[in-house]
Design a protein around this motif. Structure first.
Motif, mmCIF file in Angstrom:
data_model
loop_
_atom_site.group_PDB
_atom_site.id
_atom_site.type_symbol
_atom_site.label_atom_id
_atom_site.label_comp_id
_atom_site.label_asym_id
_atom_site.label_seq_id
_atom_site.Cartn_x
_atom_site.Cartn_y
_atom_site.Cartn_z
ATOM 1 N N ASP A 187 0.902 -1.394 0.008
ATOM 2 C CA ASP A 187 -0.196 0.407 0.567
ATOM 3 C C ASP A 187 1.010 1.047 -0.588
ATOM 4 O O ASP A 187 0.585 2.293 -0.331
ATOM 5 C CB ASP A 187 -1.282 -0.415 1.549
ATOM 6 C CG ASP A 187 -1.990 -0.936 1.248
ATOM 7 O OD1 ASP A 187 -1.982 -1.553 0.108
ATOM 8 O OD2 ASP A 187 -2.748 -1.201 1.985
ATOM 9 N N GLU A 238 -2.587 -0.390 -9.901
ATOM 10 C CA GLU A 238 -2.847 0.056 -8.838
ATOM 11 C C GLU A 238 -2.023 0.109 -7.121
ATOM 12 O O GLU A 238 -2.103 -0.270 -6.028
ATOM 13 C CB GLU A 238 -3.306 -1.827 -8.464
ATOM 14 C CG GLU A 238 -4.244 -2.503 -9.421
ATOM 15 C CD GLU A 238 -4.363 -3.425 -9.565
ATOM 16 O OE1 GLU A 238 -5.921 -3.774 -8.624
ATOM 17 O OE2 GLU A 238 -4.881 -4.375 -10.115
ATOM 18 N N ARG A 290 -6.219 -5.349 0.780
ATOM 19 C CA ARG A 290 -7.255 -4.335 -0.422
ATOM 20 C C ARG A 290 -7.312 -5.547 -1.146
ATOM 21 O O ARG A 290 -6.785 -6.214 -2.196
ATOM 22 C CB ARG A 290 -6.234 -3.482 -1.513
ATOM 23 C CG ARG A 290 -6.330 -1.926 -0.422
ATOM 24 C CD ARG A 290 -5.517 -0.825 -0.824
ATOM 25 N NE ARG A 290 -5.363 -0.049 -0.038
ATOM 26 C CZ ARG A 290 -4.362 1.152 0.223
ATOM 27 N NH1 ARG A 290 -3.700 1.157 -1.240
ATOM 28 N NH2 ARG A 290 -4.664 2.528 0.359
ATOM 29 N N TRP A 339 -7.748 -6.240 -5.192
ATOM 30 C CA TRP A 339 -6.860 -6.384 -6.015
ATOM 31 C C TRP A 339 -6.837 -7.578 -8.025
ATOM 32 O O TRP A 339 -6.897 -8.531 -7.466
ATOM 33 C CB TRP A 339 -5.164 -7.082 -5.731
ATOM 34 C CG TRP A 339 -3.821 -7.184 -7.045
ATOM 35 C CD1 TRP A 339 -3.107 -5.896 -7.073
ATOM 36 C CD2 TRP A 339 -3.433 -7.100 -7.876
ATOM 37 N NE1 TRP A 339 -3.029 -5.758 -8.047
ATOM 38 C CE2 TRP A 339 -1.979 -7.788 -8.228
ATOM 39 C CE3 TRP A 339 -3.532 -9.458 -7.181
ATOM 40 C CZ2 TRP A 339 -1.529 -8.248 -8.939
ATOM 41 C CZ3 TRP A 339 -3.270 -9.988 -8.361
ATOM 42 C CH2 TRP A 339 -1.373 -9.685 -8.673
ATOM 43 N N TYR A 345 -9.684 3.803 -7.946
ATOM 44 C CA TYR A 345 -9.330 2.827 -7.276
ATOM 45 C C TYR A 345 -9.956 3.145 -5.455
ATOM 46 O O TYR A 345 -10.375 1.817 -5.109
ATOM 47 C CB TYR A 345 -7.680 2.790 -6.864
ATOM 48 C CG TYR A 345 -6.495 2.791 -7.534
ATOM 49 C CD1 TYR A 345 -6.669 2.172 -8.554
ATOM 50 C CD2 TYR A 345 -5.610 3.570 -8.060
ATOM 51 C CE1 TYR A 345 -6.127 1.527 -9.359
ATOM 52 C CE2 TYR A 345 -4.657 3.274 -9.034
ATOM 53 C CZ TYR A 345 -4.264 2.954 -9.548
ATOM 54 O OH TYR A 345 -3.505 1.802 -10.674
ATOM 55 N N ARG A 346 -10.066 3.941 -5.636
ATOM 56 C CA ARG A 346 -11.101 4.006 -4.205
ATOM 57 C C ARG A 346 -12.397 3.096 -4.601
ATOM 58 O O ARG A 346 -13.028 2.507 -3.724
ATOM 59 C CB ARG A 346 -11.377 5.854 -3.599
ATOM 60 C CG ARG A 346 -10.809 6.710 -4.036
ATOM 61 C CD ARG A 346 -10.956 8.204 -3.162
ATOM 62 N NE ARG A 346 -9.816 8.565 -2.854
ATOM 63 C CZ ARG A 346 -9.056 9.774 -3.531
ATOM 64 N NH1 ARG A 346 -9.239 9.705 -4.762
ATOM 65 N NH2 ARG A 346 -7.720 10.132 -3.040
ATOM 66 N N TRP A 354 -11.423 -0.514 -4.239
ATOM 67 C CA TRP A 354 -10.749 -0.984 -2.989
ATOM 68 C C TRP A 354 -12.111 -0.310 -1.620
ATOM 69 O O TRP A 354 -11.911 -1.513 -0.754
ATOM 70 C CB TRP A 354 -9.851 0.629 -2.506
ATOM 71 C CG TRP A 354 -9.013 -0.086 -3.126
ATOM 72 C CD1 TRP A 354 -7.885 -0.736 -3.868
ATOM 73 C CD2 TRP A 354 -7.543 0.917 -2.967
ATOM 74 N NE1 TRP A 354 -6.943 -0.852 -4.420
ATOM 75 C CE2 TRP A 354 -6.543 0.201 -4.523
ATOM 76 C CE3 TRP A 354 -7.214 2.129 -2.925
ATOM 77 C CZ2 TRP A 354 -5.402 0.970 -4.872
ATOM 78 C CZ3 TRP A 354 -5.443 2.607 -3.479
ATOM 79 C CH2 TRP A 354 -5.362 1.986 -4.408
ATOM 80 N N ASP A 406 -12.682 -6.508 1.234
ATOM 81 C CA ASP A 406 -10.831 -6.909 1.529
ATOM 82 C C ASP A 406 -11.232 -7.778 0.144
ATOM 83 O O ASP A 406 -11.440 -8.320 -0.260
ATOM 84 C CB ASP A 406 -11.410 -7.975 2.613
ATOM 85 C CG ASP A 406 -11.454 -7.363 3.859
ATOM 86 O OD1 ASP A 406 -10.810 -5.888 4.255
ATOM 87 O OD2 ASP A 406 -11.263 -7.549 5.001
ATOM 88 N N THR A 452 -11.844 -10.704 -6.655
ATOM 89 C CA THR A 452 -10.279 -10.056 -6.820
ATOM 90 C C THR A 452 -9.765 -11.219 -5.644
ATOM 91 O O THR A 452 -10.034 -12.245 -5.584
ATOM 92 C CB THR A 452 -10.822 -8.860 -5.927
ATOM 93 O OG1 THR A 452 -10.901 -9.060 -4.413
ATOM 94 C CG2 THR A 452 -11.530 -7.896 -7.069
#
Length: 342
Positions: A117, A174, A248, A250, A299-300, A303, A307, A329
């Motif tokens: 991160d 990412e 997060r 991915w 991204y926001r 995420w 999880d 994900t």
């Protein structure tokens, strides 16, 4: 106070003046005096805390093709037991790491931890380092136009620079920081280099070379990761080698902004994106029914779904019209073939 609309011009003027070797003036502020001897001594002491980092990665590693199997950068000693902070991509998936201190001694280092991160990594020297650790400052206290020093490993590693801006940074892989540090002129060996204030405090770690150090400022610079981000995660990295909180979501893609949404420019093999049917050239215009306009928004929204492992619905734009795609994900940390020491 300087109007925000004038800042790009003032920053460009200050940088061009600095590059020309003339004294630099801050906008609407008195000229900065030359650094006093105490400040020069502080930065020199900090330089001795900077080490060269060399990592060896298996050819079968996920990142071997893009980052190479032998990687070099710098790191900064931050405690008396030889703990070193560096940029994470230098040591990511490494099977072995060695460091060289300011005296030219080369020794093995163990990987302590890595955080995807923030992008920071930790090492520990396997032999005693007879050097004073660099004290950590706060990047959040840097001001625009402040004189700083970028220090990479080696006798010629120190370079003067200006702090240009602190602002959001969204990478194509990412990755996003709410507030990264941008400095110029750029250091040619930026990877893992330390950014120091005039009193020798470490405030950031070198990450990237950027073509524009600020919006509207056509001057290159370095993007650097604030050391402030290390403090909240240091305990977890020391104890576990990673964050104790869930990862997060991915996908395993690279993206760039399109006129509408974001376009997929790379799909990593065996990634959640590949398994879910996402392809090179796909244009993503929405996540879970919410439209996206740019990379940070993508991204926001991604995420925010939960999880790693959560199912996510993507809206794609195709020539025939919109298409919905659901995929599960993954966890970036588990995808990587990490070395045995973390």
């Amino acid at each position: 106070m300087v109007a925000r609309s004038r800042l790009p011009f003032l920053i460009l003027l200050a940088l061009l003046t600095a590059l020309a070797g003339a004294p630099v003036l801050q906008a609407q502020a008195p000229a900065q005096a030359p650094a006093p001897p105490a400040a020069a001594d502080a930065v020199e002491a900090a330089r001795q805390a900077v080490v060269k980092v060399r990592a060896f990665v298996s050819g079968e590693a996920r990142t071997a093709r893009t980052l190479g199997t032998v990687r070099e950068g710098s790191g900064v000693v931050i405690d008396a037991d030889g703990l070193i902070v560096t940029i994470g991509y230098v040591i990511l998936e490494a099977m072995g790491v060695e460091i060289t201190d300011h005296r030219g001694r080369t020794m093995r280092a163990e990987i302590v931890g890595y955080d995807a991160d923030t992008g920071l990594g930790l090492l520990r020297a396997t032999e005693a380092l007879t050097v004073k650790p660099a004290p950590m400052g706060r990047a959040g206290r840097l001001t625009e136009g402040e004189r700083v020093a970028i220090v990479a490993a080696g006798d010629d590693g120190r370079q003067a620079a200006l702090m240009v801006q602190r602002r959001e940074f969204a990478g194509y892989w990412e990755y996003m920081l709410d507030e990264a540090v941008f400095v110029s002129p750029p250091h040619p060996r930026w990877a893992g280099a330390g950014l120091f204030t005039s009193d020798g405090r470490l405030v950031a770690i070198g990450s990237l070379l950027v073509g524009q150090v600020a919006p509207g400022v056509p001057v290159p610079g370095n993007m650097m990761i604030p050391i402030d981000l290390l403090r909240p995660i240091l305990g977890d990295l020391l104890a576990l080698g990673r964050m104790s909180t869930p990862s997060r979501p991915w996908l395993g893609i690279n993206v760039q902004e399109a006129p509408v949404g974001v376009v997929v420019t790379r799909v990593q093999p065996e990634s959640p994106a590949e398994r879910g049917g996402l392809k090179l050239g796909d244009i993503i215009v929405g996540v879970a029914g919410q439209p996206i306009r740019n990379i940070p928004e993508f991204y926001r929204r991604l995420w925010a779904r939960g999880d790693a492992g959560v199912e996510v619905g993507l809206e794609l734009l195709e020539s025939s019209g919109p298409r919905a795609l659901k995929l599960t994900t993954g966890d970036r940390r588990r995808y990587m073939k990490a070395g045995q020491s973390y």
